[in-house]
Design a protein around this motif. Structure first.
Motif, PDB file in Angstrom:
ATOM      1  N   UNK A  63       0.834  -1.195   0.000  1.00 56.62           N
ATOM      2  CA  UNK A  63       0.000   0.000   0.000  1.00 56.62           C
ATOM      3  C   UNK A  63       0.868   1.244   0.000  1.00 56.62           C
ATOM      4  N   UNK A  64       0.523   2.192  -0.857  1.00 55.06           N
ATOM      5  CA  UNK A  64       1.228   3.469  -0.922  1.00 55.06           C
ATOM      6  C   UNK A  64       0.370   4.526  -0.242  1.00 55.06           C
ATOM      7  N   UNK A  65       0.978   5.238   0.693  1.00 54.51           N
ATOM      8  CA  UNK A  65       0.281   6.264   1.467  1.00 54.51           C
ATOM      9  C   UNK A  65       0.876   7.635   1.208  1.00 54.51           C
ATOM     10  N   UNK A  66       0.051   8.658   1.305  1.00 59.49           N
ATOM     11  CA  UNK A  66       0.540  10.033   1.266  1.00 59.49           C
ATOM     12  C   UNK A  66       1.200  10.355   2.604  1.00 59.49           C
ATOM     13  N   UNK A  67       1.809  11.517   2.687  1.00 56.71           N
ATOM     14  CA  UNK A  67       2.495  11.900   3.918  1.00 56.71           C
ATOM     15  C   UNK A  67       1.536  11.970   5.097  1.00 56.71           C
ATOM     16  N   UNK A  68       0.255  12.267   4.840  1.00 54.62           N
ATOM     17  CA  UNK A  68      -0.724  12.364   5.918  1.00 54.62           C
ATOM     18  C   UNK A  68      -1.379  11.023   6.250  1.00 54.62           C
ATOM     19  N   UNK A  69      -0.942   9.940   5.617  1.00 57.17           N
ATOM     20  CA  UNK A  69      -1.483   8.613   5.903  1.00 57.17           C
ATOM     21  C   UNK A  69      -2.623   8.186   5.011  1.00 57.17           C
ATOM     22  N   UNK A  70      -3.128   9.061   4.158  1.00 53.03           N
ATOM     23  CA  UNK A  70      -4.216   8.679   3.257  1.00 53.03           C
ATOM     24  C   UNK A  70      -3.682   7.767   2.156  1.00 53.03           C
ATOM     25  N   UNK A  71      -4.532   6.876   1.665  1.00 53.68           N
ATOM     26  CA  UNK A  71      -4.117   5.859   0.698  1.00 53.68           C
ATOM     27  C   UNK A  71      -4.049   6.428  -0.712  1.00 53.68           C
ATOM     28  N   UNK A  72      -2.966   6.104  -1.414  1.00 53.82           N
ATOM     29  CA  UNK A  72      -2.783   6.523  -2.796  1.00 53.82           C
ATOM     30  C   UNK A  72      -3.079   5.374  -3.752  1.00 53.82           C
ATOM     31  N   UNK A  73      -2.531   4.195  -3.459  1.00 51.00           N
ATOM     32  CA  UNK A  73      -2.702   3.048  -4.361  1.00 51.00           C
ATOM     33  C   UNK A  73      -2.264   1.777  -3.662  1.00 51.00           C
ATOM     34  N   UNK A  74      -2.586   0.632  -4.279  1.00 47.31           N
ATOM     35  CA  UNK A  74      -2.150  -0.680  -3.803  1.00 47.31           C
ATOM     36  C   UNK A  74      -1.544  -1.452  -4.961  1.00 47.31           C
ATOM     37  N   UNK A  75      -0.615  -2.342  -4.616  1.00 48.35           N
ATOM     38  CA  UNK A  75      -0.007  -3.235  -5.599  1.00 48.35           C
ATOM     39  C   UNK A  75      -0.050  -4.642  -5.043  1.00 48.35           C
ATOM     40  N   UNK A  76      -0.410  -5.602  -5.896  1.00 47.33           N
ATOM     41  CA  UNK A  76      -0.424  -6.975  -5.406  1.00 47.33           C
ATOM     42  C   UNK A  76      -0.423  -7.974  -6.545  1.00 47.33           C
ATOM     43  N   UNK A 348       5.296  -8.125  -1.252  1.00 49.37           N
ATOM     44  CA  UNK A 348       5.977  -7.925   0.023  1.00 49.37           C
ATOM     45  C   UNK A 348       5.134  -7.381   1.156  1.00 49.37           C
ATOM     46  N   UNK A 349       3.883  -7.002   0.890  1.00 47.12           N
ATOM     47  CA  UNK A 349       3.051  -6.458   1.952  1.00 47.12           C
ATOM     48  C   UNK A 349       3.617  -5.171   2.524  1.00 47.12           C
ATOM     49  N   UNK A 350       4.170  -4.337   1.653  1.00 47.35           N
ATOM     50  CA  UNK A 350       4.821  -3.112   2.109  1.00 47.35           C
ATOM     51  C   UNK A 350       3.803  -2.034   2.447  1.00 47.35           C
ATOM     52  N   UNK A 351       4.143  -1.247   3.434  1.00 44.75           N
ATOM     53  CA  UNK A 351       3.428  -0.011   3.694  1.00 44.75           C
ATOM     54  C   UNK A 351       4.397   1.113   3.371  1.00 44.75           C
ATOM     55  N   UNK A 352       4.121   1.820   2.287  1.00 42.70           N
ATOM     56  CA  UNK A 352       5.045   2.806   1.743  1.00 42.70           C
ATOM     57  C   UNK A 352       4.507   4.195   2.050  1.00 42.70           C
ATOM     58  N   UNK A 353       5.144   4.872   2.977  1.00 46.21           N
ATOM     59  CA  UNK A 353       4.726   6.241   3.300  1.00 46.21           C
ATOM     60  C   UNK A 353       5.527   7.195   2.435  1.00 46.21           C
ATOM     61  N   UNK A 354       4.823   7.964   1.635  1.00 42.87           N
ATOM     62  CA  UNK A 354       5.487   8.846   0.683  1.00 42.87           C
ATOM     63  C   UNK A 354       5.541  10.284   1.188  1.00 42.87           C
ATOM     64  N   UNK A 355       6.133  11.128   0.372  1.00 38.46           N
ATOM     65  CA  UNK A 355       6.296  12.541   0.707  1.00 38.46           C
ATOM     66  C   UNK A 355       5.148  13.388   0.187  1.00 38.46           C
ATOM     67  N   UNK A 356       4.196  12.784  -0.511  1.00 34.31           N
ATOM     68  CA  UNK A 356       3.121  13.540  -1.156  1.00 34.31           C
ATOM     69  C   UNK A 356       2.298  14.341  -0.155  1.00 34.31           C
ATOM     70  N   UNK A 566       9.320   6.458   4.301  1.00 29.90           N
ATOM     71  CA  UNK A 566       9.613   5.237   5.055  1.00 29.90           C
ATOM     72  C   UNK A 566       8.858   4.066   4.445  1.00 29.90           C
ATOM     73  N   UNK A 567       9.386   2.859   4.666  1.00 28.78           N
ATOM     74  CA  UNK A 567       8.726   1.629   4.214  1.00 28.78           C
ATOM     75  C   UNK A 567       8.805   0.589   5.325  1.00 28.78           C
ATOM     76  N   UNK A 568       7.674  -0.058   5.596  1.00 31.56           N
ATOM     77  CA  UNK A 568       7.634  -1.205   6.498  1.00 31.56           C
ATOM     78  C   UNK A 568       7.183  -2.422   5.709  1.00 31.56           C
TER      79      UNK A 568
END
Length: 723
Positions: A63-76, A348-356, A566-568
Motif C-alpha cells: 500500500x502506498x500512502x501520502x504523507x498524511x497517511x491517506x491511501x494513494x494506491x495498492x499493488x499486489x 511484500x506487503x509493504x506499507x510505503x509512506x510517501x512525501x506527497x 519510510x517503508x515497512x
C-alpha cells in the motif's frame, strides 16, 4: 435394473472407494512393515515425521500512502493482508471449523472418523455439506499451490522479457515445467494425498491448533482475487475481519470450499443455501442456538461489494504514484535485480509512506487544469519539492493518465528512470546556474556587460578543453540592449547578457554548477556543455529542476528529490529507503544572493505583478523556449519550490504556444497560496553587501509581457525566446 438401483449402486461404489482410500492413507502412516508394501509405508511414515513443510512468505498487498497517511494506491500479485487470529472475529473461526473440519481440535493431521462420516453423509444425501480433508491438510494444499504458482509467475515474467530465440525457448521450458508442478498440487490421486499428509503431520507437530487455523484463514482463496479472510471481508462486506457478524461469517465459511461455485455476485441463490447449511451445522455443534440460526437465515446475504483495484492507473494521484512505483522498480536499494524489486512491490506487503502532500498536490492539479484543461492537445504540468529535504510534495499533469485521446501514458514531468519521456527544455530558468557560477567566481553586482540586441560570441571552453562558438544569440525584445549587471540582466532575462556572462565565467564552471544542483539530461547522462546551455537547451525534467531551485531556497543545500519517507514490510520491519543525500553545494551567501536577485523578477522583472498575495517573500525565474514552442516558470519560497511547464510534448517544436514564461506565474501564485496556507511566513536570509551594489537600472527598460494565457492557448505576445 431401475435407475434408482443404478444410482444406489453408484453411491455404494463411491463409499467403497472412499473407504479404500482412507485405509490406504492410514496404512501408509500407521501400519508396521509387512513385505514390500508395509516397508514402503513405514518409510513414508518416517519421512513424513521428519519432513519439513517449506512455507515461503505469502504474497501480501503493498500500500502506498501520502504523507498524511491517506491511501494513494495498492499493488499486489494476490490481494491479501494477513491478520492475526485475535483480529479475526470468533464467530468466523467457529463457522469455518464447523463446516470444514468440525473435529479440528480433537484430531491430528488426519481425521479418519470425520472423513468417513463426511463421505457417508454427503454420498447418502447427494450434496457436499462437510469437508473431507482436515483444515491442516487444506492449509498444506494451499501452501504447495501458492509455492508452485509463484514459480509459474516467475517463469512467465522471464518468458515475457526474453528477447532471443534461445532465451525464449529456455523460458518456455521453465514455464512448462512449473505448470506441471503446479498441476501436481491439485491432482486427484493417492500420491498427492500422501504428500499432503506427510507435510500435515509436520505442521501438527510444530504449530498449535490456533496457529494452524490462523494460517489457513490467511491463505484460503475466497474468489474475486480476495486471498485470506481480511481481503474477503473487505471485498464482499466492506468490513475488517474482526467486525464480521454471524451471517457474514457463515457466508464466507461456505464459500471457501469452492470459491468459483459459491460466487455471491454470480450465484447468490447457491451461496444463500450454502450459508444456511453452515448455520445449521453451527447449531448441531452448539456454537449458536436454533432461534439465532433461524433469525440469521431470514436475512439476505447483505453484500456490500467493494472493488479493491491495484496499480497507479486508477489512483487519484497517478503520476506521483508512478514515480514511487518506478523508484522501487529501478533503485538497487530495493533489490539486486528487476525481478526481485517487482516481487517486493507486488508481494511484500509493504506499507510505503510517501512525501506527497495532498494539499499541495490538489492545489497544483487545479492550477494546471485551469491553464490548459484535460482535453487540450497541450499540457501544463507542475512539480513541487520541499527545500532542505528534497521531498517531492506533488506532481500534477493536466492530462489524465491513460491511453485514450487527450490522456497520457508517459509521465512527462519526470526523468526516464521514473517513467518519463524525452524531457523538456528549461528555457531561461536555466540562467540561475550561470548566475550562481558568476557570483561564486567573483562577479559583483556593480559590474556591467555591454549587451547588444543580437551578437556572436566566440571562444567558449568546455570541461574537456574544447573551444566552441555561439554564432548568433538575440534578445527577446529587439530594442533590448545596453549595459546590464547581474540584477537587471536577470530581471529582464537578457539573452545576450547571459551569453557574454557565461563566456566570462566559463562554460565548464556553469556546467559544474548545474551538475552540483543535480541537473542531468532526462536519461541521466551529463548535460551537453554547449553555450546555449544557459538558455535551457538541454532536455531535463521539472522534478529535478524544482529540486535544484529548492536548493537555492535552502541557502545552497541541495537535496536529491525523494518520494518515499519510510517503508515497512508485512512484519513491521523498517526497510532502507533512498536518501536525499543533502549537502551544501554552494556557499550560503551565494545562494542567498541568487534568491535576493530572483525576488526582483517577481517585483521588477519579467514576472512583475506576481508576488504572493499574503506578502510571503518569494523568488522566481521565467523561461521561454525557441519559437515560443513552450514556456516554463520556476519559483520558490523558503518552504516550497515549484516549477510549471506548458507546451505540447508530442510536438515540442511544431506547436507554438505564443506565450512567455511569465504567463505561468499566476498559476504558480495560485498553487503556492493554497499549498502554503496556514504556514508561517519567513524570508530568505539576507546576504548583505557581500557582492557589492548595482548601479541604477536603465531609465527606460523595455516593457515585458505578464498576461495569463487563455485555456489551452496562451497570450499572443510575439517576440523571441529568453523570458
Amino acid at each position: 435394473m431401475t435407475p434408482e438401483m443404478v444410482a444406489k449402486l453408484g453411491q455404494v461404489a463411491k463409499l467403497i472407494c472412499a473407504a479404500v482410500l482412507a485405509g490406504l492413507l492410514v496404512g501408509a502412516i500407521m501400519l508396521p512393515a509387512a513385505g514390500p508394501i508395509g516397508l514402503a509405508a513405514k518409510n513414508a511414515s518416517e519421512q513424513a515425521r521428519a519432513q519439513r513443510l517449506d512455507e515461503p512468505p505469502l504474497p501480501q498487498r503493498s500500500t502506498i500512502l501520502a504523507a498524511d497517511g491517506s491511501k494513494i494506491a495498492s499493488f499486489y500479485y494476490e490481494n491479501r493482508t494477513d491478520v492475526p487470529i485475535d483480529k479475526i472475529a470468533p464467530v468466523m473461526q467457529k463457522a469455518v471449523v464447523a463446516i470444514e473440519d468440525a473435529r479440528f481440535y480433537q484430531h491430528g493431521a488426519l481425521d479418519l472418523k470425520g472423513t468417513i462420516r463426511a463421505l457417508v453423509r454427503d454420498q447418502s444425501e447427494g450434496t457436499q455439506k462437510q469437508g473431507g480433508s482436515s483444515l491442516t491438510q487444506q492449509y498444506v494444499k494451499n501452501v504447495l499451490f501458492e509455492t508452485a504458482g509463484a514459480r509459474v509467475a516467475q517463469a512467465q515474467e522471464r518468458l515475457a522479457k526474453a528477447r532471443t530465440k534461445s532465451a525464449k525457448h529456455q523460458a518456455q521450458a521453465a514455464l512448462d515445467a512449473a505448470k506441471v508442478v503446479q498441476g501436481s498440487t491439485i491432482a486427484p490421486n493417492l500420491t498427492r494425498k500422501l504428500q499432503e499428509l506427510r507435510y500435515a503431520l509436520w505442521v501438527e507437530e510444530n504449530y498449535s491448533k490456533n496457529d494452524i487455523l490462523d494460517k489457513y484463514l490467511n491463505i484460503a482463496y475466497f474468489g474475486h482475487f480476495a486471498y485470506g479472510i481480511e481481503a474477503a471481508s473487505q471485498r464482499y462486506f466492506g468490513v475488517h475481519a474482526s467486525q464480521l457478524n454471524l451471517t457474514q461469517a457463515a457466508t464466507l465459511a461456505g464459500m471457501v470450499n469452492n470459491a468459483n461455485k459459491y460466487d455471491p455476485t454470480k450465484y447468490p441463490g447457491a451461496v444463500l443455501e450454502r450459508r444456511n447449511i453452515v448455520l445449521d451445522r453451527m447449531v448441531e455443534l452448539g456454537h449458536i442456538g436454533r432461534a439465532e440460526a433461524t433469525a440469521a437465515k431470514a436475512k439476505p446475504l447483505g453484500l456490500h461489494p467493494k472493488i479493491l483495484p491495484g496499480g497507479c492507473d486508477i489512483s487519484k494521484y497517478a503520476y506521483f504514484c508512478l514515480y514511487v512505483q518506478n523508484e522501487i522498480l529501478t533503485n538497487p536499494v530495493f533489490g539486486d535485480t528487476p525481478e526481485a524489486r517487482r516481487s517486493l512491490l507486488n508481494t511484500g506487503g509493504l506499507t510505503i509512506q510517501t512525501t506527497l502532500s495532498p494539499k499541495a498536490q490538489d492545489a497544483a492539479q487545479r492550477a494546471v487544469e485551469r491553464n490548459s484543461g484535460p482535453k487540450s492537445d497541450r499540457i501544463t504540468m507542475e512539480a513541487m519539492v520541499e527545500p532542505g529535504t528534497g521531498k517531492i510534495q506533488g506532481i500534477a499533469v493536466s492530462r489524465k493518465y491513460g491511453l485514450d485521446k487527450h490522456e497520457a501514458s508517459i509521465d512527462y514531468a519526470v526523468d526516464i528512470a521514473h517513467g518519463g519521456g524525452g524531457g523538456v527544455a528549461a528555457g531561461s530558468t536555466f540562467k540561475v546556474f550561470t548566475l550562481a557560477a558568476a557570483l561564486e567566481n567573483g562577479v559583483r553586482l556593480s559590474e556591467t556587460i555591454n549587451s547588444p540586441a543580437s551578437t556572436r560570441v566566440n571562444g567558449y571552453t568546455n570541461c574537456a578543453g574544447e573551444t566552441i562558438n555561439w554564432d548568433s544569440v538575440s534578445n527577446a525584445g529587439e530594442s533590448e540592449s545596453g549595459a546590464y549587471g547581474l540584477e537587471r540582466g536577470t530581471w529582464d532575462s537578457v539573452n545576450t547578457y547571459y551569453a557574454l556572462l557565461e563566456k566570462q565565467v566559463g562554460l565548464c564552471k556553469v556546467a559544474k554548477m548545474a551538475a552540483s544542483f543535480g541537473m542531468t539530461l532526462t536519461n541521466g547522462a551529463p548535460l551537453r556543455q554547449v553555450p546555449t546551455m544557459t538558455l535551457g537547451s538541454n532536455e531535463i525534467d521539472i522534478v529535478h529542476l524544482s529540486a535544484a531551485y529548492a536548493g537555492f531556497a535552502a541557502s545552497g543545500k541541495y537535496c536529491k528529490p525523494i518520494a518515499i519517507n519510510a517503508i515497512k514490510d508485512s512484519t513491521g520491519k523498517q526497510l532502507a529507503v533512498p536518501s536525499a543525500g543533502c549537502k551544501q553545494v554552494v556557499k550560503a551567501d551565494v545562494a542567498d544572493e541568487v534568491s535576493k536577485i530572483l525576488k526582483g523578477v517577481l517585483t521588477k522583472g519579467t514576472a512583475r505583478g506576481n508576488s504572493l498575495p499574503d506578502g510571503r517573500p518569494a523568488a522566481g525565474k521565467t523561461g521561454t523556449n525557441e519559437n515560443l514552442t513552450s514556456v516554463m516558470f520556476a519559483g520558490y519560497t523558503t518552504d516550497l519550490a515549484a516549477v510549471l511547464w506548458y507546451g505540447n510534448p508530442d510536438a515540442p517544436f511544431g506547436d507554438p504556444v505564443n506565450a512567455y514564461g511569465a504567463s505561468l506565474a499566476p498559476y504558480w501564485v495560485d498553487t503556492m497560496q493554497e499549498a502554503l496556507a496556514g504556514t508561517p511566513i519567513t524570508d530568505f536570509p539576507d546576504p548583505g553587501g557581500v557582492f557589492g551594489y548595482s548601479p541604477a537600472p536603465p531609465k527606460k527598460p523595455v516593457k515585458k509581457p505578464t498576461g495569463k494565457p487563455r485555456s489551452g492557448q496562451g497570450p499572443k505576445h510575439g517576440g523571441r525566446p529568453g523570458r
